[in-house]
Design an enzyme around this catalytic site. Structure first.
Site, PDB file in Angstrom:
ATOM      1  N   ARG A  23       9.850   5.944  21.518  1.00 14.35           N
ATOM      2  CA  ARG A  23       8.430   5.540  21.535  1.00 14.35           C
ATOM      3  C   ARG A  23       7.476   6.724  21.314  1.00 14.35           C
ATOM      4  O   ARG A  23       6.312   6.675  21.705  1.00 14.35           O
ATOM      5  CB  ARG A  23       8.062   4.821  22.835  1.00 14.35           C
ATOM      6  N   LYS A  79      -1.223   9.684   8.846  1.00 17.00           N
ATOM      7  CA  LYS A  79      -0.658   8.503   8.187  1.00 17.00           C
ATOM      8  C   LYS A  79       0.835   8.751   7.979  1.00 17.00           C
ATOM      9  O   LYS A  79       1.220   9.727   7.341  1.00 17.00           O
ATOM     10  CB  LYS A  79      -1.336   8.249   6.839  1.00 17.00           C
ATOM     11  N   GLU A 106      -6.403  16.290  -5.337  1.00 20.30           N
ATOM     12  CA  GLU A 106      -6.896  15.850  -4.025  1.00 20.30           C
ATOM     13  C   GLU A 106      -7.953  16.836  -3.504  1.00 20.30           C
ATOM     14  O   GLU A 106      -8.909  16.447  -2.839  1.00 20.30           O
ATOM     15  CB  GLU A 106      -5.749  15.705  -3.018  1.00 20.30           C
ATOM     16  N   LYS A 145     -11.477  16.906   4.751  1.00 25.25           N
ATOM     17  CA  LYS A 145     -10.650  15.790   5.218  1.00 25.25           C
ATOM     18  C   LYS A 145     -10.799  15.630   6.730  1.00 25.25           C
ATOM     19  O   LYS A 145     -10.875  14.501   7.238  1.00 25.25           O
ATOM     20  CB  LYS A 145      -9.173  15.987   4.821  1.00 25.25           C
ATOM     21  N   GLU A 205      -9.044   4.323   9.771  1.00 23.89           N
ATOM     22  CA  GLU A 205      -9.554   3.787   8.504  1.00 23.89           C
ATOM     23  C   GLU A 205     -10.189   2.407   8.666  1.00 23.89           C
ATOM     24  O   GLU A 205      -9.790   1.437   8.026  1.00 23.89           O
ATOM     25  CB  GLU A 205      -8.450   3.763   7.439  1.00 23.89           C
ATOM     26  N   ARG A 244     -13.193   6.489   6.271  1.00 25.34           N
ATOM     27  CA  ARG A 244     -11.947   7.138   5.796  1.00 25.34           C
ATOM     28  C   ARG A 244     -11.485   6.554   4.466  1.00 25.34           C
ATOM     29  O   ARG A 244     -10.823   7.231   3.678  1.00 25.34           O
ATOM     30  CB  ARG A 244     -10.831   7.014   6.852  1.00 25.34           C
ATOM     31  N   ASN A 275      -9.901   7.399  -0.505  1.00 29.22           N
ATOM     32  CA  ASN A 275      -9.151   6.711  -1.565  1.00 29.22           C
ATOM     33  C   ASN A 275      -9.882   6.755  -2.910  1.00 29.22           C
ATOM     34  O   ASN A 275      -9.503   6.042  -3.849  1.00 29.22           O
ATOM     35  CB  ASN A 275      -8.903   5.244  -1.176  1.00 29.22           C
ATOM     36  N   HIS A 326      -8.110   6.322  -6.242  1.00 28.19           N
ATOM     37  CA  HIS A 326      -6.741   5.884  -5.972  1.00 28.19           C
ATOM     38  C   HIS A 326      -6.435   4.473  -6.460  1.00 28.19           C
ATOM     39  O   HIS A 326      -5.291   4.187  -6.791  1.00 28.19           O
ATOM     40  CB  HIS A 326      -6.433   5.993  -4.470  1.00 28.19           C
ATOM     41  N   HIS A 343      -3.365   4.537  -8.650  1.00 29.05           N
ATOM     42  CA  HIS A 343      -2.094   3.872  -8.305  1.00 29.05           C
ATOM     43  C   HIS A 343      -1.693   2.896  -9.403  1.00 29.05           C
ATOM     44  O   HIS A 343      -0.512   2.774  -9.739  1.00 29.05           O
ATOM     45  CB  HIS A 343      -2.232   3.096  -6.982  1.00 29.05           C
ATOM     46  N   HIS A 379       1.240  11.902  -8.757  1.00 25.58           N
ATOM     47  CA  HIS A 379       0.223  11.144  -8.024  1.00 25.58           C
ATOM     48  C   HIS A 379      -1.189  11.699  -8.287  1.00 25.58           C
ATOM     49  O   HIS A 379      -2.109  10.968  -8.648  1.00 25.58           O
ATOM     50  CB  HIS A 379       0.558  11.181  -6.525  1.00 25.58           C
TER      51      HIS A 379
END
Ligand code: GLY
Length: 363
Positions: free
Chosen positions: A129, A151, A193, A235, A245, A249, A253, A256, A260, A273
Site C-alpha cells: 500500500r 503521475k 517539453e 512545472k 489535474e 494542470r 497537455n 499533446h 498523441h 513523443h
C-alpha cells in the site's frame, strides 16, 4: 473556457551550480537535486531495505552496473521500451521486492527513462500500500516531465497509462551526465517539453531558449543545469496548484492532443513523443489563429523557435483515419467534447473544445 496565467514567480531566484529545491504535493515533499556528475553515493541507501529498478539498456552502462553491484542492493532489470510498460513488469518488481524481504519502509529506486520512472513509481505506490520512492531519470524527457509530479502507471489493453496512480517521489536526482549519450531524437523529445513549459509561463524562459540555442544543442552541462532547473520550476507551479489535474494542470497537455494523435497515425518510431508534441503545439497555435484567438505574431515566433531547434513541423504524410480515431479516444473530454489546450499569447492558456472540421483544416 477557462484561463489562467502562470505569473512567472518561478524566476525569482538566482541560479547556482548544484540546484536543490522542494515541491509540495499534498502530503509529500519531493526533494529535487540537479547536478552535473552522477553521484550515486548521495542516495544513502540501506541495501537491506531497497530495490533498484532499471532496464536492460541502462544496465549496459558500465559505471551504473558497477554501482548497482557495489551498493549491495537487490535489483530488477526489466526489458527496455514501451512494449514492456505493463502489469507483467509490475509483477516482476513486486516479486523481486518480496523475495528480498522488503517491507513498507523500503525504498524503490527507479533508474531509467520515462517508462522505468512511471513503472517504478506505480509499483512503489501499490507495494504494501505504498513504500518510499527515489527516481534517477536518465533521459531529458523523464528529467523534465515523467519523474516530477507523481503521475505513475502502465499501459493496458493498448491504452497508454490506463492503470496508474498519483504518487510523487520523495527524492529525484537529476544528473546531467546521463544526457551525454542520449540519441539526438530523444534529446529533442525532452527539449519540446521544456519549450512547452516556456510557452506556458512567460518571456524569460522563452528568451533563454532563443538566446542559447547553440549551447543547448551542444548539451553544455552548465546551460543544461540552468535550463532544466528553470523548466522544472514552471512545472512545479502547476503541480503544486493542481496536483490531481482538476483544472490548471491540464495546461501541461498543451500540444499533446494533436501530438498523441500524430504518434498514433504516423507509424511506430517515426516521431518521438516530444517531436510529436512540438508538431502539436504548432498545430494548436495554428487552430487558435484560425478562430481569432491566438496572436499571429506569437504563433510565428513559436514556429520559428521550433524550426530553429530542428522539429519537423510540416509533416503531413500520415493516416487521417487513425489520427481522428486517436483524437476521439482522447481522455481529455468534457461533456463528450474533446478539450484542446490553446493559447492567446505567451502565458495565456485556455482549454477549449474545437470543431473537428477546423482540426482537419490545420493538420
Ligand atoms: N505530463 C503532464 C503532467 O505531468 O501533468
Amino acid at each position: 473556457m477557462n484561463t489562467a496565467i502562470v505569473n512567472g514567480a518561478a524566476f525569482c531566484y538566482t541560479y547556482k551550480s548544484m540546484d536543490k529545491f522542494t515541491i509540495n504535493l499534498e502530503t509529500t515533499e519531493s526533494l529535487i537535486v540537479i547536478d552535473k556528475e552522477i553521484a550515486l553515493g548521495r542516495l544513502e541507501i540501506n541495501p537491506s531495505n531497497a530495490l533498484i529498478v532499471t532496464d536492460k539498456t541502462l544496465s549496459g552502462n558500465a559505471a551504473l552496473a558497477s554501482y548497482i553491484k557495489s551498493s549491495g542492493c537487490p535489483s530488477v532489470v526489466l526489458p527496455s521500451g514501451e512494449a514492456y510498460k505493463n502489469l507483467e513488469s509490475i509483477k516482476k518488481i513486486a516479486e523481486a521486492a518480496l523475495r528480498s524481504g522488503l517491507d513498507r519502509q523500503a525504498v524503490f529506486i527507479g533508474i531509467g527513462g520515462g517508462v522505468i520512472c512511471d513503472m517504478c513509481a506505480f509499483a512503489a505506490s501499490v507495494y504494501m500500500r505504498g513504500c518510499r520512492l527515489v527516481l534517477l531519470p536518465t533521459s531529458l524527457l523523464s528529467m523534465v516531465d515523467a519523474s516530477i509530479g507523481g503521475k505513475t502507471g502502465v499501459d493496458f489493453l493498448e491504452k497508454k497509462n490506463l492503470i496508474g496512480s498519483f504518487y510523487p517521489a520523495d527524492k529525484v536526482f537529476i544528473y546531467i551526465d546521463f544526457l551525454k549519450t542520449l540519441p539526438e531524437s530523444e534529446y529533442r523529445s525532452g527539449l519540446a517539453e521544456i519549450i512547452k513549459h516556456a510557452l506556458l509561463t512567460g518571456p524569460e524562459l522563452l528568451g533563454f531558449l532563443e538566446d542559447n540555442k547553440e549551447l543547448i544543442m551542444r548539451r553544455k552541462a552548465g546551460i543544461l543545469e540552468e535550463l532544466i532547473s528553470k523548466s522544472l520550476r514552471v512545472k512545479a507551479e502547476y503541480i503544486e496548484t493542481d496536483f490531481r489535474e482538476q483544472g490548471i494542470r491540464a495546461h501541461l497537455n498543451f500540444g499533446h492532443t494533436f501530438g498523441h494523435a500524430l504518434e498514433a497515425a504516423a507509424g511506430l518510431g517515426r516521431f518521438t513523443h516530444g517531436e510529436a508534441v512540438a508538431w502539436g503545439m504548432e498545430r494548436s497555435l495554428r487552430a487558435g489563429v484560425k478562430i481569432g484567438l491566438t496572436d499571429r505574431n506569437y504563433a510565428e515566433r513559436v514556429r520559428a523557435l521550433l524550426l530553429g531547434y530542428g522539429y519537423n513541423l510540416d509533416f503531413e504524410d500520415f493516416d487521417r483515419k487513425l489520427f481522428f480515431e486517436a483524437i476521439a479516444a482522447d481522455k481529455k473530454k468534457k461533456n463528450g467534447q474533446i478539450q484542446f489546450i490553446l493559447q492567446r499569447n505567451i502565458g495565456e492558456t485556455f482549454s477549449k473544445a474545437l470543431d473537428l472540421e477546423l482540426v482537419k483544416e490545420v493538420i
